[in-house]
Design a protein around this motif. Structure first.
Motif, PDB file in Angstrom:
ATOM      1  N   ILE A 315       0.824  -1.211   0.000  1.00  0.00           N
ATOM      2  CA  ILE A 315       0.000   0.000   0.000  1.00  0.00           C
ATOM      3  C   ILE A 315       0.860   1.264   0.000  1.00  0.00           C
ATOM      4  O   ILE A 315       0.455   2.302  -0.520  1.00  0.00           O
ATOM      5  CB  ILE A 315      -0.979  -0.027   1.197  1.00  0.00           C
ATOM      6  CG1 ILE A 315      -2.068  -1.054   0.924  1.00  0.00           C
ATOM      7  CG2 ILE A 315      -1.629   1.322   1.419  1.00  0.00           C
ATOM      8  CD1 ILE A 315      -3.002  -1.259   2.065  1.00  0.00           C
ATOM      9  N   MET A 316       2.079   1.139   0.542  1.00  0.00           N
ATOM     10  CA  MET A 316       3.005   2.289   0.510  1.00  0.00           C
ATOM     11  C   MET A 316       3.110   2.884  -0.892  1.00  0.00           C
ATOM     12  O   MET A 316       3.185   4.092  -1.065  1.00  0.00           O
ATOM     13  CB  MET A 316       4.400   1.834   0.930  1.00  0.00           C
ATOM     14  CG  MET A 316       4.530   1.557   2.384  1.00  0.00           C
ATOM     15  SD  MET A 316       5.314   2.880   3.239  1.00  0.00           S
ATOM     16  CE  MET A 316       6.946   2.853   2.534  1.00  0.00           C
ATOM     17  N   THR A 317       3.114   2.017  -1.896  1.00  0.00           N
ATOM     18  CA  THR A 317       3.276   2.502  -3.270  1.00  0.00           C
ATOM     19  C   THR A 317       2.105   3.356  -3.692  1.00  0.00           C
ATOM     20  O   THR A 317       2.263   4.241  -4.521  1.00  0.00           O
ATOM     21  CB  THR A 317       3.393   1.326  -4.247  1.00  0.00           C
ATOM     22  OG1 THR A 317       3.417   0.131  -3.508  1.00  0.00           O
ATOM     23  CG2 THR A 317       4.600   1.463  -5.109  1.00  0.00           C
ATOM     24  N   ILE A 318       0.920   3.058  -3.152  1.00  0.00           N
ATOM     25  CA  ILE A 318      -0.222   3.910  -3.504  1.00  0.00           C
ATOM     26  C   ILE A 318      -0.079   5.253  -2.797  1.00  0.00           C
ATOM     27  O   ILE A 318      -0.425   6.292  -3.340  1.00  0.00           O
ATOM     28  CB  ILE A 318      -1.550   3.252  -3.083  1.00  0.00           C
ATOM     29  CG1 ILE A 318      -1.658   1.861  -3.679  1.00  0.00           C
ATOM     30  CG2 ILE A 318      -2.729   4.096  -3.502  1.00  0.00           C
ATOM     31  CD1 ILE A 318      -2.945   1.159  -3.323  1.00  0.00           C
ATOM     32  N   ALA A 319       0.444   5.203  -1.569  1.00  0.00           N
ATOM     33  CA  ALA A 319       0.479   6.423  -0.770  1.00  0.00           C
ATOM     34  C   ALA A 319       1.456   7.430  -1.335  1.00  0.00           C
ATOM     35  O   ALA A 319       1.185   8.622  -1.348  1.00  0.00           O
ATOM     36  CB  ALA A 319       0.853   6.075   0.667  1.00  0.00           C
ATOM     37  N   ILE A 320       2.598   6.959  -1.810  1.00  0.00           N
ATOM     38  CA  ILE A 320       3.601   7.899  -2.287  1.00  0.00           C
ATOM     39  C   ILE A 320       3.154   8.468  -3.622  1.00  0.00           C
ATOM     40  O   ILE A 320       2.799   7.715  -4.530  1.00  0.00           O
ATOM     41  CB  ILE A 320       4.955   7.195  -2.397  1.00  0.00           C
ATOM     42  CG1 ILE A 320       5.448   6.915  -0.984  1.00  0.00           C
ATOM     43  CG2 ILE A 320       5.957   8.044  -3.154  1.00  0.00           C
ATOM     44  CD1 ILE A 320       6.553   5.961  -0.900  1.00  0.00           C
ATOM     45  N   PRO A 321       3.118   9.789  -3.751  1.00  0.00           N
ATOM     46  CA  PRO A 321       2.625  10.392  -4.991  1.00  0.00           C
ATOM     47  C   PRO A 321       3.286   9.752  -6.202  1.00  0.00           C
ATOM     48  O   PRO A 321       4.499   9.561  -6.239  1.00  0.00           O
ATOM     49  CB  PRO A 321       3.022  11.859  -4.850  1.00  0.00           C
ATOM     50  CG  PRO A 321       3.031  12.098  -3.392  1.00  0.00           C
ATOM     51  CD  PRO A 321       3.462  10.814  -2.751  1.00  0.00           C
ATOM     52  N   PHE A 323       4.011  10.614  -9.130  1.00  0.00           N
ATOM     53  CA  PHE A 323       5.036  11.234  -9.963  1.00  0.00           C
ATOM     54  C   PHE A 323       6.427  11.016  -9.386  1.00  0.00           C
ATOM     55  O   PHE A 323       7.390  10.891 -10.125  1.00  0.00           O
ATOM     56  CB  PHE A 323       4.727  12.726 -10.161  1.00  0.00           C
ATOM     57  CG  PHE A 323       5.215  13.608  -9.062  1.00  0.00           C
ATOM     58  CD1 PHE A 323       6.446  14.232  -9.154  1.00  0.00           C
ATOM     59  CD2 PHE A 323       4.445  13.818  -7.937  1.00  0.00           C
ATOM     60  CE1 PHE A 323       6.890  15.055  -8.135  1.00  0.00           C
ATOM     61  CE2 PHE A 323       4.889  14.630  -6.920  1.00  0.00           C
ATOM     62  CZ  PHE A 323       6.114  15.254  -7.023  1.00  0.00           C
ATOM     63  N   ILE A 324       6.513  10.913  -8.046  1.00  0.00           N
ATOM     64  CA  ILE A 324       7.821  10.671  -7.451  1.00  0.00           C
ATOM     65  C   ILE A 324       8.303   9.278  -7.823  1.00  0.00           C
ATOM     66  O   ILE A 324       9.421   9.106  -8.325  1.00  0.00           O
ATOM     67  CB  ILE A 324       7.757  10.805  -5.916  1.00  0.00           C
ATOM     68  CG1 ILE A 324       7.421  12.240  -5.536  1.00  0.00           C
ATOM     69  CG2 ILE A 324       9.072  10.396  -5.288  1.00  0.00           C
ATOM     70  CD1 ILE A 324       7.245  12.438  -4.064  1.00  0.00           C
ATOM     71  N   SER A 325       7.447   8.264  -7.594  1.00  0.00           N
ATOM     72  CA  SER A 325       7.919   6.916  -7.874  1.00  0.00           C
ATOM     73  C   SER A 325       8.195   6.748  -9.365  1.00  0.00           C
ATOM     74  O   SER A 325       9.177   6.110  -9.742  1.00  0.00           O
ATOM     75  CB  SER A 325       6.940   5.863  -7.364  1.00  0.00           C
ATOM     76  OG  SER A 325       5.644   6.333  -7.329  1.00  0.00           O
TER      77      SER A 325
END
Lengths: 519, 302
Positions: A315-321, A323-325
Motif C-alpha cells: 500500500i506504501m506505493t499507492i500512498a507515495i505520490p 510522480f515521485i515513484s
C-alpha cells in the motif's frame, strides 16, 4: 459464419465452443456498432418529437390562456407577478432583462453570434497602418477569433438556457391557471424557498456541481470539437494565431489520408500509435488484474502470517505520490542508473554495454515498451491487490467446500469459482480501467516521455516515440507543436475509439453473467 | 504459484502428515515470494532515501554506495539546499491547493452522489448517461482552452495557484461513482422513517445520512487531498515557466528535465521526493482503513 442454435452449441467440443464464442463475438461487433448508431438516431428522433410536443403545448397554452398568460409570452414572469407569486415572477423578469441587455450591448451576444460564421476578418497588423495625420503608425486591433468562438459558444449556451427558462415560464402560467381553476391557493415565495431544502432539495444540491461541469467540461469540449473544424494553431513565432477560420473537414482529411500537407502522413502515425495504445491498455489492464488477484490470494492464504505487514508494504506505493515513484524509477533504469550499476557489479554486463532501457530503438522500441508495462505492474498491483482482497473475502466459503467434496483440484477451483466470481463482479471495473489505461498520461510521460523516438512515424518537428500513447501525442501536438486543431482531431478520435470499445464490451458484460455458472 | 491457489480452503478432516508437509513447503515458497516482492516494492524507496543524503556527487550515479571508481560524501546538504531553493514555495502552493480541493471537492462530490443515490427526478438517468459520455473525452482536450481562458482572467502563469484550484474543483462532480455506491448501501428506510417524523430532506441528509457516511467522507477527503500532490500535466500546462507558481510535481520534474539539470539537482530531487512523500504517506497509512473500504466498494459497484 455458421450460426448454431442452443442444442447444436451444447453438442460442440470445448475447444469448438470457445472458437465459436470467440468468432461470434467479433462477428457481432459491426451489429453492436450499428445498434449504437441507431441508438443515437433514436435519441435525436426522441428529441425532435419532444420539441414538437413542447411547441404544440406552447401554442395550446397561448390560445387557451387568459391575458396574464398571454402577456407572459413577452414579459416573462408577468403571470407570476400578477397572480401574487412575487419571488418567481421577479426571478423570471430579472433573467429576461439580463438576457436582453447581454444580447444587445455592443460586443454582446448579437455581435458575437454575427461574427461566428466568419470568425473575424480583420487581421491584427504587426506594426499597424501609417496614419498621415498623426504621422505615426497606429496599431490596429484585429478580430480575435479565439474570443469570437469562445463568446459565440457561450452565447449559444445562454440562448438555450433562455429558451428553457422561457418555456418554464410558459408552463408555470398553465399550471397556475389550472390550480386557480380548482380553487386552491398558489405556492408563495416562502413555500418555494422551503421546498429548496425539502422536496426540491436535489436542485439545491445539484446546482453547484452541475454549473461546474457545464462551465469547465461541457463548454470546453464543445469548443474543442469546434476547433477541430478550424485552423487554430500556434504561429511560427510561438504566438497563438489570433485570426483563424473554419476549414470544414480539412483536418480530418489531413489526419486520415496518406498524404497530408507537406508530404507528411498522419494516418500512418495515428494507426501506429493507436495500435500501441490498444496493446498497452490490454497488457496494462490484464497483467495488473491477474497478478493482483494472485498476490491477494497469496496474502489471504490460511497459514500465512504477517498479512498486515505484506499489505502495508504494497500500500506504501499507492500512498507515495505517483510522480515521485515514476520519475525515480525512470532514473533507476536510466543508462547511468542504479540498475545498470547493479548489473555491472554482478558482472552480467560490461560498463560499456550499459543497457539504455528507455532509448533502445531495436525492434521498434520493444524494450521500452516491455519496461513501461513492467513498471506499470509495479505501480498497479497494490491497487488491484486491495480490490481483490475485498472481493475474495466475500466469496461464500461453502462454494469452495462443496467443490472440495466433489473433488475439484485447486486449479479447477480457481478457474471455476474464483475467476468467474471476480470477473462477474469486476466486469465494469475492467472496462473503465481499460479505457483509463488508454488515457494513462502520467505513466508514459513521466517514465519515457514517449521515447525512444520513432523516426519513421515522426512528422514535422514533433517527434513521436514508440511508447507514445494517443493522449501523449495529443499533448505533444498541442504543447510542443501548437497544432491545436490536430490535437482536437486526435481528441475526437480518442473519444470515438473509447466509445466504440465501451459499446461493444458493455454489451458483453451481461452475457458474461449468463454464461458463467456458479454451481 | 498455481498450487497455492488450492489452499484457500484446506479440509480439516484430512489432516495427516503428507498434507501438512506439502502445506509447509508451499507456505515456505509463498514466504519467499512475498519477501522478494516486498524487497522489489521497497527498493526504490530505500534507494531514494539513501541518495537524498549524498552530498557529492550531486548527479546520478550507477552506485548506491561508494565504489572504487568514485567516493561519495554524505550529509544533510540536500535538505538544506532544498530549503534555500524554490521548493518551500512549491510545497506551500501544493499544500494550499490540496487543502482547498479537499474541502470543496468533498462537498461537491457528496452533493452529487447523494442526490443521484437518493432522489428520483426526471433528468437523473439522462444526466448520468451524459456524464458517462463526457468522461470518454480525454480530459487533456479541455486543457488548451482552459489555459487560454484562465490566462485572460489572470489566473494562469504566475497566478496559477487559484486557477489550478478552480480547475481541479470545477468538474469534480463527475467523480461521484464511489460515494454513490456507498450511499446506495445505506438503507432507504432510514430516510423514510425520518421523513414520516417530519424531517425535511435537508435534515435527513445532515442529521441522519452524513453521520453514517463517515467512512466515505474520509475517503473522499483523502483522495481529494492526495490528487493535487501528484498532478503534473495540468499544472505544467497552466503554469508555463514560472517557478514561483509551480507545484511540487512540476518543480521536481523540472529538476530532472534536462541532463544538465539532472547532474546538478538529482540528489536534491531525491530529498524533495522524501519530503513530499513522508507526510502524505503517514496520512495515508493512518487513514488506510477508509481508503481500502472506498476502493473495494467502488470496484464492486463499478
Amino acid at each position: 459464419m455458421k450460426k448454431y442454435d442452443e442444442l447444436e452449441y451444447l453438442k460442440l467440443s470445448k475447444w469448438k465452443k470457445f472458437v465459436y464464442r470467440f468468432l461470434s463475438f467479433f462477428a457481432s461487433i459491426p451489429l453492436k456498432i450499428w445498434n449504437g448508431i441507431k441508438g443515437i438516431g433514436r435519441f435525436f428522433a426522441k428529441i425532435g418529437i419532444g420539441i414538437a410536443n413542447e411547441c404544440k403545448d406552447i401554442g395550446h397554452t397561448f390560445v387557451k390562456g387568459d391575458w396574464k398568460t398571454k402577456t407572459s409570452y413577452l414579459v416573462m414572469g408577468f403571470g407570476n407577478l400578477t397572480r401574487g407569486q412575487i419571488l418567481r415572477g421577479l426571478m423570471f423578469l430579472l433573467f429576461e432583462i439580463v438576457f436582453i441587455v447581454y444580447m444587445v450591448i455592443p460586443h454582446g451576444g448579437i455581435y458575437w453570434l454575427s461574427m461566428l460564421p466568419s470568425l473575424g476578418k480583420i487581421s491584427p497588423s504587426g506594426n499597424g497602418a501609417y496614419d498621415p495625420v498623426l504621422d505615426t503608425y497606429v496599431k490596429l486591433e484585429g478580430d480575435n477569433s479565439f474570443k469570437i468562438l469562445l463568446y459565440g459558444v457561450l452565447t449559444i449556451f445562454f440562448i438555450v438556457a433562455f429558451i428553457y427558462t422561457w418555456r418554464a415560464n410558459v408552463k408555470q402560467n398553465k399550471i397556475a391557471e389550472e390550480i386557480l381553476r380548482t380553487g386552491k391557493p398558489l405556492k408563495s415565495g416562502k413555500d418555494d424557498l422551503r421546498s429548496l431544502v425539502d422536496d426540491n432539495f436535489h436542485k439545491t444540491l445539484l446546482a453547484l456541481p452541475t454549473l461546474g461541469i457545464v462551465v469547465f467540461t461541457v463548454m470546453p469540449i464543445v469548443f474543442m470539437i469546434l476547433v477541430a473544424f478550424t485552423n487554430y494553431n500556434k504561429l511560427a513565432n510561438g504566438v497563438d494565431n489570433e485570426l483563424f477560420h473554419w476549414v470544414g473537414m480539412r483536418n480530418f482529411k489531413q489526419m486520415l489520408t496518406w498524404s497530408g500537407s507537406g508530404g507528411t502522413s498522419y494516418v500512418a502515425t495515428f494507426g501506429e500509435i493507436l495500435l500501441w495504445t490498444l496493446i498497452w491498455a490490454f497488457f496494462a489492464t490484464f497483467t495488473n488484474y491477474f497478478l493482483g488477484i494472485m498476490v491477494a490470494m497469496m496474502i489471504n492464504k490460511k497459514g500465512i502470517k504477517f498479512k498486515k505487514l505484506w499489505r502495508t508494504v504494497l500500500i506504501m506505493t499507492i500512498a507515495i505520490p505517483q510522480f515521485i515513484s515514476l520519475l525515480y524509477v525512470s532514473k533507476m533504469f536510466d543508462k547511468n542508473g542504479i540498475i545498470n550499476g547493479l548489473l555491472i557489479n554482478l558482472k552480467l554486463i560490461n560498463p560499456s554495454q550499459a543497457i539504455d532501457f528507455w532509448n533502445d530503438t531495436a525492434h521498434s522500441g520493444l524494450l521500452a515498451r516491455v519496461m513501461v508495462i513492467v513498471v506499470n505492474i509495479w505501480i498497479g498491483i497494490p491497487y488491484l491487490m486491495l480490490i481483490a482482497t475485498g472481493i475474495l473475502m466475500n466469496i461464500p466459503a461453502d462454494l469452495y467446500e462443496s467443490a472440495k467434496i466433489d473433488g475439484a483440484s485447486g486449479i479447477k477451483q480457481f478457474t471455476k469459482i474464483t475467476l468467474p466470481y471476480m470477473l462477474f463482479i469486476t466486469g465494469p471495473y475492467l472496462l473503465t480501467s481499460f479505457t483509463g489505461n488508454m488515457n494513462n498520461f502520467n505513466v508514459i510521460y513521466l517514465l519515457t516521455g514517449g521515447r525512444p523516438t520513432n523516426g519513421a512515424a515522426s512528422t514535422g518537428e514533433a517527434s513521436v516515440g514508440h511508447t507514445d500513447l494517443l493522449i501523449t501525442w495529443l499533448f505533444k501536438l498541442a504543447n510542443n507543436k501548437g497544432e491545436y486543431y490536430l490535437a482536437s482531431v486526435v481528441g475526437i478520435l480518442v473519444f470515438i475509439v473509447v466509445a466504440v470499445i465501451s459499446l461493444v464490451v458493455y454489451g458483453l458484460l451481461p452475457s458474461v453473467k449468463n454464461e458463467e455458472d456458479f454451481q | 504459484m498455481k498450487k497455492t491457489d488450492s489452499a484457500a480452503v484446506q479440509p480439516v478432516m484430512k489432516k495427516h502428515m503428507g498434507i501438512k508437509a506439502a502445506n509447509r513447503i508451499s507456505n515456505t515458497i509463498l514466504y519467499v515470494i512475498l519477501i522478494l516482492m516486498s524487497i522489489i516494492w521497497l527498493i526504490p524507496f530505500v534507494c531514494i532515501v539513501v541518495q537524498s543524503f549524498r552530498v557529492y556527487p550531486t548527479g546520478m550515479s550507477r552506485y548506491l554506495f561508494s565504489h572504487p571508481d568514485i567516493s561519495f560524501r554524505w550529509g544533510f546538504d540536500n535538505y538544506i539546499n532544498l530549503w534555500k531553493s524554490n521548493f518551500p514555495k512549491w510545497y506551500l502552493n501544493t499544500f494550499i491547493i490540496a487543502l482547498f480541493v479537499a474541502v470543496v471537492q468533498t462537498v461537491i462530490v457528496l452533493c452529487m452522489s447523494y442526490t443521484l443515490s437518493r432522489f428520483r427526478f426526471k433528468l437523473r438517468a439522462p444526466m448520468m448517461k451524459f456524464m458517462l459520455i463526457l468522461g470518454m473525452f480525454p480530459g487533456m482536450l479541455t486543457m488548451i482552452i482552459l489555459y487560454q481562458v484562465l490566462k485572460d482572467l489572470g489566473l494562469a502563469l504566475e497566478n496559477a495557484v487559484p486557477g489550478l484550484m478552480l480547475v481541479y474543483v470545477a468538474s469534480s462532480g463527475m467523480g461521484y461513482y464511489v460515494s454513490k455506491g456507498f450511499f446506495d448501501t445505506i438503507p432507504k428506510s432510514l430516510d423514510e422513517a425520518a421523513r414520516v417524523d417530519g424531517a425535511t430532506r435537508a435534515q435527513v441528509l445532515f442529521k441522519i445520512i452524513l453521520p453514517l457516511a463517515k467512512p466515505i467522507v474520509i475517503y473522499t477527503i483523502l483522495t481529494a487531498f492526495m490528487a493535487p500532490w501528484g498532478d503534473f500535466v495540468f499544472a505544467k500546462y497552466i503554469v508555463g515557466v514560472n517557478p514561483s507558481a509551480y507545484n511540487v510535481a512540476v518543480g521536481l520534474q523540472d529538476w530532472l528535465s534536462t541532463s544538465a539539470n539532472v547532474s546538478e539537482n538529482y540528489t536534491k530531487f531525491c530529498a524533495g521526493g522524501v519530503v513530499v512523500a513522508i507526510p502524505v504517506t503517514i496520512l495515508f497509512i493512518c487513514l488506510q482503513r477508509y481508503y481500502v473500504e472506498g476502493v473495494t466498494g467502488g470496484a464492486v459497484k463499478g
